[in-house]
Write a protein that holds these residues in place. Structure first.
Motif, mmCIF file in Angstrom:
data_model
loop_
_atom_site.group_PDB
_atom_site.id
_atom_site.type_symbol
_atom_site.label_atom_id
_atom_site.label_comp_id
_atom_site.label_asym_id
_atom_site.label_seq_id
_atom_site.Cartn_x
_atom_site.Cartn_y
_atom_site.Cartn_z
ATOM 1 N N ARG A 47 -4.317 -47.277 -37.329
ATOM 2 C CA ARG A 47 -4.427 -47.305 -35.871
ATOM 3 C C ARG A 47 -3.440 -46.331 -35.263
ATOM 4 O O ARG A 47 -2.288 -46.241 -35.671
ATOM 5 C CB ARG A 47 -4.155 -48.726 -35.364
ATOM 6 C CG ARG A 47 -4.163 -48.862 -33.841
ATOM 7 C CD ARG A 47 -4.067 -50.334 -33.462
ATOM 8 N NE ARG A 47 -2.944 -50.980 -34.130
ATOM 9 C CZ ARG A 47 -1.695 -50.974 -33.651
ATOM 10 N NH1 ARG A 47 -1.423 -50.350 -32.536
ATOM 11 N NH2 ARG A 47 -0.737 -51.610 -34.307
ATOM 12 N N ARG A 48 -3.880 -45.595 -34.260
ATOM 13 C CA ARG A 48 -3.029 -44.605 -33.599
ATOM 14 C C ARG A 48 -2.655 -45.098 -32.214
ATOM 15 O O ARG A 48 -3.487 -45.603 -31.475
ATOM 16 C CB ARG A 48 -3.754 -43.258 -33.491
ATOM 17 C CG ARG A 48 -2.917 -42.128 -32.894
ATOM 18 C CD ARG A 48 -3.732 -40.845 -32.849
ATOM 19 N NE ARG A 48 -2.925 -39.697 -32.468
ATOM 20 C CZ ARG A 48 -2.691 -39.328 -31.215
ATOM 21 N NH1 ARG A 48 -3.203 -40.032 -30.222
ATOM 22 N NH2 ARG A 48 -1.948 -38.261 -30.950
ATOM 23 N N VAL A 49 -1.376 -44.967 -31.868
ATOM 24 C CA VAL A 49 -0.899 -45.315 -30.538
ATOM 25 C C VAL A 49 -0.330 -44.058 -29.916
ATOM 26 O O VAL A 49 0.576 -43.432 -30.470
ATOM 27 C CB VAL A 49 0.179 -46.422 -30.588
ATOM 28 C CG1 VAL A 49 0.700 -46.708 -29.178
ATOM 29 C CG2 VAL A 49 -0.382 -47.688 -31.222
ATOM 30 N N GLY A 50 -0.865 -43.661 -28.765
ATOM 31 C CA GLY A 50 -0.429 -42.432 -28.114
ATOM 32 C C GLY A 50 0.994 -42.522 -27.605
ATOM 33 O O GLY A 50 1.617 -43.591 -27.614
ATOM 34 N N PRO A 51 1.538 -41.408 -27.154
ATOM 35 C CA PRO A 51 2.923 -41.368 -26.673
ATOM 36 C C PRO A 51 3.178 -42.390 -25.564
ATOM 37 O O PRO A 51 2.408 -42.491 -24.611
ATOM 38 C CB PRO A 51 3.068 -39.932 -26.153
ATOM 39 C CG PRO A 51 2.033 -39.147 -26.902
ATOM 40 C CD PRO A 51 0.880 -40.089 -27.090
ATOM 41 N N GLN A 52 4.269 -43.148 -25.703
ATOM 42 C CA GLN A 52 4.662 -44.140 -24.717
ATOM 43 C C GLN A 52 6.155 -44.041 -24.470
ATOM 44 O O GLN A 52 6.918 -43.724 -25.380
ATOM 45 C CB GLN A 52 4.313 -45.560 -25.201
ATOM 46 C CG GLN A 52 2.838 -45.805 -25.430
ATOM 47 C CD GLN A 52 2.565 -47.187 -25.991
ATOM 48 O OE1 GLN A 52 3.409 -47.791 -26.642
ATOM 49 N NE2 GLN A 52 1.370 -47.704 -25.738
ATOM 50 N N LYS A 53 6.583 -44.339 -23.245
ATOM 51 C CA LYS A 53 8.001 -44.310 -22.933
ATOM 52 C C LYS A 53 8.714 -45.469 -23.606
ATOM 53 O O LYS A 53 8.219 -46.588 -23.634
ATOM 54 C CB LYS A 53 8.217 -44.361 -21.425
ATOM 55 C CG LYS A 53 7.793 -43.094 -20.698
ATOM 56 C CD LYS A 53 8.161 -43.165 -19.227
ATOM 57 C CE LYS A 53 7.790 -41.863 -18.523
ATOM 58 N NZ LYS A 53 8.154 -41.899 -17.076
ATOM 59 N N LEU A 54 9.864 -45.186 -24.185
ATOM 60 C CA LEU A 54 10.670 -46.210 -24.848
ATOM 61 C C LEU A 54 12.137 -45.824 -24.735
ATOM 62 O O LEU A 54 12.551 -44.792 -25.256
ATOM 63 C CB LEU A 54 10.287 -46.352 -26.326
ATOM 64 C CG LEU A 54 11.151 -47.311 -27.150
ATOM 65 C CD1 LEU A 54 10.916 -48.755 -26.688
ATOM 66 C CD2 LEU A 54 10.835 -47.181 -28.640
ATOM 67 N N GLY A 55 12.911 -46.659 -24.057
ATOM 68 C CA GLY A 55 14.338 -46.413 -23.957
ATOM 69 C C GLY A 55 14.677 -45.057 -23.382
ATOM 70 O O GLY A 55 15.680 -44.449 -23.776
ATOM 71 N N GLY A 56 13.849 -44.592 -22.465
ATOM 72 C CA GLY A 56 14.106 -43.286 -21.885
ATOM 73 C C GLY A 56 13.538 -42.147 -22.700
ATOM 74 O O GLY A 56 13.528 -41.006 -22.242
ATOM 75 N N GLY A 57 13.042 -42.439 -23.905
ATOM 76 C CA GLY A 57 12.441 -41.420 -24.762
ATOM 77 C C GLY A 57 10.940 -41.635 -24.875
ATOM 78 O O GLY A 57 10.338 -42.403 -24.125
ATOM 79 N N ILE A 58 10.346 -40.956 -25.845
ATOM 80 C CA ILE A 58 8.908 -41.043 -26.072
ATOM 81 C C ILE A 58 8.640 -41.507 -27.500
ATOM 82 O O ILE A 58 9.122 -40.892 -28.462
ATOM 83 C CB ILE A 58 8.224 -39.672 -25.844
ATOM 84 C CG1 ILE A 58 8.471 -39.173 -24.422
ATOM 85 C CG2 ILE A 58 6.733 -39.776 -26.129
ATOM 86 C CD1 ILE A 58 7.838 -40.033 -23.346
ATOM 87 N N HIS A 59 7.880 -42.583 -27.633
ATOM 88 C CA HIS A 59 7.520 -43.127 -28.941
ATOM 89 C C HIS A 59 6.031 -42.954 -29.176
ATOM 90 O O HIS A 59 5.219 -43.107 -28.269
ATOM 91 C CB HIS A 59 7.882 -44.613 -29.026
ATOM 92 C CG HIS A 59 7.284 -45.306 -30.209
ATOM 93 N ND1 HIS A 59 6.367 -46.342 -30.094
ATOM 94 C CD2 HIS A 59 7.445 -45.097 -31.542
ATOM 95 C CE1 HIS A 59 6.012 -46.752 -31.308
ATOM 96 N NE2 HIS A 59 6.648 -46.019 -32.203
ATOM 97 N N GLN A 60 5.683 -42.627 -30.407
ATOM 98 C CA GLN A 60 4.281 -42.471 -30.785
ATOM 99 C C GLN A 60 4.089 -43.018 -32.186
ATOM 100 O O GLN A 60 4.966 -42.876 -33.045
ATOM 101 C CB GLN A 60 3.895 -40.986 -30.732
ATOM 102 C CG GLN A 60 2.428 -40.701 -30.976
ATOM 103 C CD GLN A 60 2.087 -39.234 -30.724
ATOM 104 O OE1 GLN A 60 2.943 -38.438 -30.339
ATOM 105 N NE2 GLN A 60 0.837 -38.869 -30.939
ATOM 106 N N ARG A 61 2.940 -43.665 -32.404
ATOM 107 C CA ARG A 61 2.611 -44.192 -33.734
ATOM 108 C C ARG A 61 1.354 -43.509 -34.240
ATOM 109 O O ARG A 61 0.322 -43.518 -33.578
ATOM 110 C CB ARG A 61 2.384 -45.698 -33.683
ATOM 111 C CG ARG A 61 2.028 -46.334 -35.030
ATOM 112 C CD ARG A 61 1.544 -47.761 -34.797
ATOM 113 N NE ARG A 61 1.349 -48.509 -36.023
ATOM 114 C CZ ARG A 61 0.236 -48.479 -36.772
ATOM 115 N NH1 ARG A 61 -0.786 -47.689 -36.416
ATOM 116 N NH2 ARG A 61 0.142 -49.219 -37.871
#
Length: 284
Positions: A47-61
């Motif tokens: 499963r792919r998760v697009g870029p999301q904001k996390l702790g002021g940064g960008i997280h992607q799976r």
């Protein structure tokens, strides 16, 4: 192979005993990791998760046939000077559980290093094979799937516990000059020794808690190794000589799991690497 199995069994017994006494957050994380250490190549892993904001940064799976990959870019990430950090988890958790339960995004952001952080899948037990035996294939997959240009800064590999199994085949990578092993020296000592001696610029930080049986002889083989009785609370506590050591050996005041779950170790250790600091925002 039989010798390796004995080593893993011995350390697993030590870790299991530690997990029993951890309690609180560390014990919860270990249990959660063990509970989620299931089929990593199934539909959830892809499963792919697009870029999301996390702790002021960008997280992607990213979901891949070799398991999930988590990617994190801290706030004010600058590709022009950024490096790459690959963090490899140990047993009792797969990448998704390690990312979530160990709050890796927060720890990466806390290091204040300008880097593209990558957390690939790795074995959660001695029965599982390594997912990524080729470091370049991993990097190529991440950059191709995210569309991100490769940062031109240093490459740093960090591993906890049985992560050494995944990291050892990566030591042939010519651009790898910085290693952080967090209670992870209990196999392939000859490979790590050869890597450390191969080039003057190769540098290792070796944290030791439950792996002294193997780590201590490794350290004694390097006359210029610098040993400290504890992990500093702040990198500024180290002298220039200690920060520049080719082999920095740190005895841990934290337990095997707490080294990762408490969130106090990785941010400090990453600041010893040649990774540049995140630029502070300009004052108005």
């Amino acid at each position: 192979m039989r010798r390796l199995a004995c080593r893993v069994a011995l350390l697993t017994t030590t870790i299991a005993a530690a997990a029993t006494n951890v309690g609180g957050q560390g014990g919860t994380a270990a249990a959660a990791g063990l509970a989620t250490a299931t089929n990593r190549t199934g539909s959830a892993a892809q499963r792919r998760v697009g870029p999301q904001k996390l702790g002021g940064g960008i997280h992607q799976r990213l979901g891949t046939r070799s398991g999930p990959i988590h990617i994190f870019r801290p706030a004010r990430y600058d590709r022009r000077t950024a490096g790459i950090v690959i963090y490899v988890h140990g047993y009792y958790a797969h990448a998704d559980a390690a990312w979530r339960e160990h709050r890796l995004g927060e720890q990466f952001a806390g290091s204040r290093r300008n880097a593209l952080f990558i957390v690939p899948e790795a074995p959660a037990s001695g029965e599982e094979a390594s997912s990524w035996t080729n470091l370049r294939r991993l990097l190529t997959t991440v950059l191709r799937r995210t569309g991100l240009p490769r940062p031109g800064g240093p490459l740093v590999v960090v591993g906890h516990s049985a992560a050494y199994r995944t990291i050892a085949p990566w030591l042939v990578e010519p651009s790898l000059h910085s290693l952080i092993l967090v209670d992870a020296m209990y196999g392939n000592e000859g490979d790590f020794r050869a890597w450390l001696e191969r080039e003057p610029s190769n540098q290792m930080t070796l944290v030791v808690k439950g792996t002294a049986k193997w780590a201590d002889p490794f350290v004694r083989a390097f006359p210029d190794a610098v040993s400290l009785p504890r992990i500093p609370d702040n990198i500024d506590e180290l002298t220039d000589e200690q920060r520049a050591a080719k082999l920095l050996h740190l005895a841990s005041q934290y337990g095997h799991f707490e080294l990762i779950t408490e969130g106090k170790t990785l941010p400090v250790l990453l600041r010893r690497t040649p990774l540049p600091a995140i630029r502070r925002p300009a004052r108005r």
